[in-house]
Scaffold this motif. Sequence first.
Motif, short mmCIF file in Angstrom:
data_model
loop_
_atom_site.label_atom_id
_atom_site.label_comp_id
_atom_site.label_asym_id
_atom_site.label_seq_id
_atom_site.Cartn_x
_atom_site.Cartn_y
_atom_site.Cartn_z
N ALA A 163 1.38 -25.92 1.19
CA ALA A 163 0.17 -27.03 1.22
C ALA A 163 -1.07 -26.26 1.41
O ALA A 163 -2.04 -26.44 1.08
CB ALA A 163 0.46 -27.98 1.90
N SER A 164 -1.48 -25.26 2.25
CA SER A 164 -2.36 -24.77 2.14
C SER A 164 -2.85 -23.46 1.62
O SER A 164 -1.36 -22.71 1.57
CB SER A 164 -2.94 -25.11 3.59
N SER A 165 -3.47 -22.76 1.92
CA SER A 165 -3.67 -21.47 2.10
C SER A 165 -5.34 -20.96 2.36
O SER A 165 -5.99 -21.45 2.90
CB SER A 165 -3.80 -20.93 -0.07
N GLN A 166 -4.92 -19.59 3.25
CA GLN A 166 -7.12 -18.83 3.49
C GLN A 166 -6.86 -17.10 3.03
O GLN A 166 -5.35 -16.96 3.54
CB GLN A 166 -6.80 -19.29 5.11
N LYS A 167 -7.82 -17.34 2.37
CA LYS A 167 -7.72 -15.52 2.72
C LYS A 167 -9.12 -15.18 2.56
O LYS A 167 -9.53 -15.69 1.28
CB LYS A 167 -6.57 -14.43 0.66
N LEU A 168 -9.63 -14.51 3.31
CA LEU A 168 -10.58 -13.03 3.61
C LEU A 168 -10.64 -12.25 2.71
O LEU A 168 -10.08 -11.88 2.04
CB LEU A 168 -11.17 -13.30 4.67
N GLY A 169 -12.15 -12.28 2.27
CA GLY A 169 -12.33 -10.54 0.77
C GLY A 169 -12.01 -10.41 0.10
O GLY A 169 -11.50 -12.23 -0.53
N TYR A 170 -11.93 -9.75 -0.74
CA TYR A 170 -12.46 -9.59 -2.08
C TYR A 170 -10.79 -9.26 -2.95
O TYR A 170 -10.76 -9.18 -3.96
CB TYR A 170 -13.36 -8.41 -2.92
N LEU A 171 -10.27 -8.22 -1.39
CA LEU A 171 -9.12 -7.82 -2.16
C LEU A 171 -8.28 -8.38 -2.13
O LEU A 171 -8.23 -9.69 -1.12
CB LEU A 171 -8.85 -6.31 -1.14
N THR A 172 -7.09 -8.93 -2.96
CA THR A 172 -5.85 -9.24 -2.94
C THR A 172 -5.07 -8.35 -1.93
O THR A 172 -4.91 -8.19 -1.20
CB THR A 172 -4.67 -8.56 -4.12
N PRO A 173 -3.67 -9.59 -1.26
CA PRO A 173 -3.36 -9.48 -0.07
C PRO A 173 -2.66 -8.04 0.26
O PRO A 173 -2.60 -7.25 0.65
CB PRO A 173 -1.93 -10.52 0.45
N GLU A 174 -2.06 -7.39 -1.53
CA GLU A 174 -1.37 -6.81 -1.35
C GLU A 174 -2.09 -5.11 -1.18
O GLU A 174 -1.59 -4.01 -0.85
CB GLU A 174 -0.30 -6.44 -3.06
N GLU A 175 -3.50 -5.37 -2.05
CA GLU A 175 -4.23 -4.54 -2.13
C GLU A 175 -4.82 -3.99 -0.43
O GLU A 175 -4.81 -2.89 0.13
CB GLU A 175 -5.47 -4.16 -3.40
N PHE A 176 -5.26 -4.70 0.33
CA PHE A 176 -4.78 -5.18 1.36
C PHE A 176 -4.23 -3.96 2.59
O PHE A 176 -4.10 -3.14 2.92
CB PHE A 176 -5.50 -6.19 2.21
N GLY A 177 -3.23 -4.52 1.94
CA GLY A 177 -2.07 -3.34 2.45
C GLY A 177 -1.41 -2.28 2.47
O GLY A 177 -0.97 -1.63 2.34
N TYR A 178 -2.07 -2.12 0.62
CA TYR A 178 -2.44 -0.69 0.35
C TYR A 178 -2.55 0.43 1.69
O TYR A 178 -2.83 1.63 1.02
CB TYR A 178 -2.49 -0.58 -1.52
N VAL A 179 -4.19 -0.36 1.18
CA VAL A 179 -4.94 0.66 2.28
C VAL A 179 -4.86 0.39 3.42
O VAL A 179 -5.30 1.77 4.31
CB VAL A 179 -6.30 -0.34 2.40
N LEU A 180 -3.84 -0.54 3.93
CA LEU A 180 -3.76 -0.44 5.77
C LEU A 180 -2.29 0.92 5.83
O LEU A 180 -1.96 1.61 6.31
CB LEU A 180 -3.45 -1.59 6.30
N ALA A 181 -1.77 0.60 4.45
CA ALA A 181 -0.40 1.44 4.29
C ALA A 181 -0.99 3.24 4.03
O ALA A 181 -0.82 4.60 4.94
CB ALA A 181 0.49 0.91 2.70
N LYS A 182 -2.05 3.53 3.36
CA LYS A 182 -2.78 5.23 2.74
C LYS A 182 -3.18 5.72 4.50
O LYS A 182 -3.13 6.16 4.80
CB LYS A 182 -3.74 4.39 2.42
#
Length: 298
Positions: A163-182
């Motif tokens: 029903a809804s969505s929210q995302k901040l920033g220009y990276l995709t969620p998976e790309e945020f996950g990638y940088v967090l993982a690095k």
Amino acid sequence: MANGGPVEHGFPHLETVRASITALYRRLSYDTVRTFSASVAPADVAFGDVDDLHLGAQRVARELVRHFRLPDARLVVGFREMSHAANVELTAGPEYFVELNDRFRTHRRDIGAALAHEVTHVYLHRLDLSFPGTRENEILTDTVTTYLGAGWLLLDAYREDSASSQKLGYLTPEEFGYVLAKRSLLFGEDPSVWFTSPQAYTAYGKGMDRAREDARQPPLTAAGWAGRRRYAHDRRRALEQREGGERPGVPYAFTPEGGESLKVSFPCPTCRQRIRVPVRGRVRARCALCRTVLECDT
């Protein structure tokens, strides 16, 4: 800011993200990056519904300024209607005016995420580190925010259901996950314990899978059987035909070195700077940029 609209997924900006990590190491140095081993603590940017809106926003801004070691920077935070999550006026300082989307008046727990991105803009402005083009520069900002310990807030602000969505920033969620993982692989820190968004866990897991792949590419000894087989084929071809250069779909490139010798270049799995070593079997290489020691079978 995706607010009720579709959220992009996958890794469409991965090359720019990787270039951002390399640029960060080149600008800051290994020693300075290591000083950011502790992420922003959840308690330092917590924002309750009973907190005063403006005083609370100023408090969170001060904590983020402290995290990025900008002691003489002062952020003045206001709210207005806009399409983006936030905006900062980059001047000579020391005072910077930040405007947050009116949405955050009622979504206060995400104010820290929005401010983290804007404080990083100030940080990069003072470092004189930028990429050409607005989109590339915003990706750089998201990447640096995350790699230096404040970007877990941006991933945690991602929420999506039928029903809804929210995302901040220009990276995709998976790309945020990638940088967090690095970052996690570098410092041994698990940011997932701070997530309040169920979708953040999933994105972080996918990002970790991609980050681990970086350390399993030939000529690294951790490469899988299929990668090692292809590497051996490409090495034999390079020796026979005395030709080098990059090939589509593989991270390494061979360079003839006079006589019968070859050298191979490949990206460091930590900072993505290319490393060049002789092709002579088992060798140990050390990245001059991030000091990672790599076991290779060339």
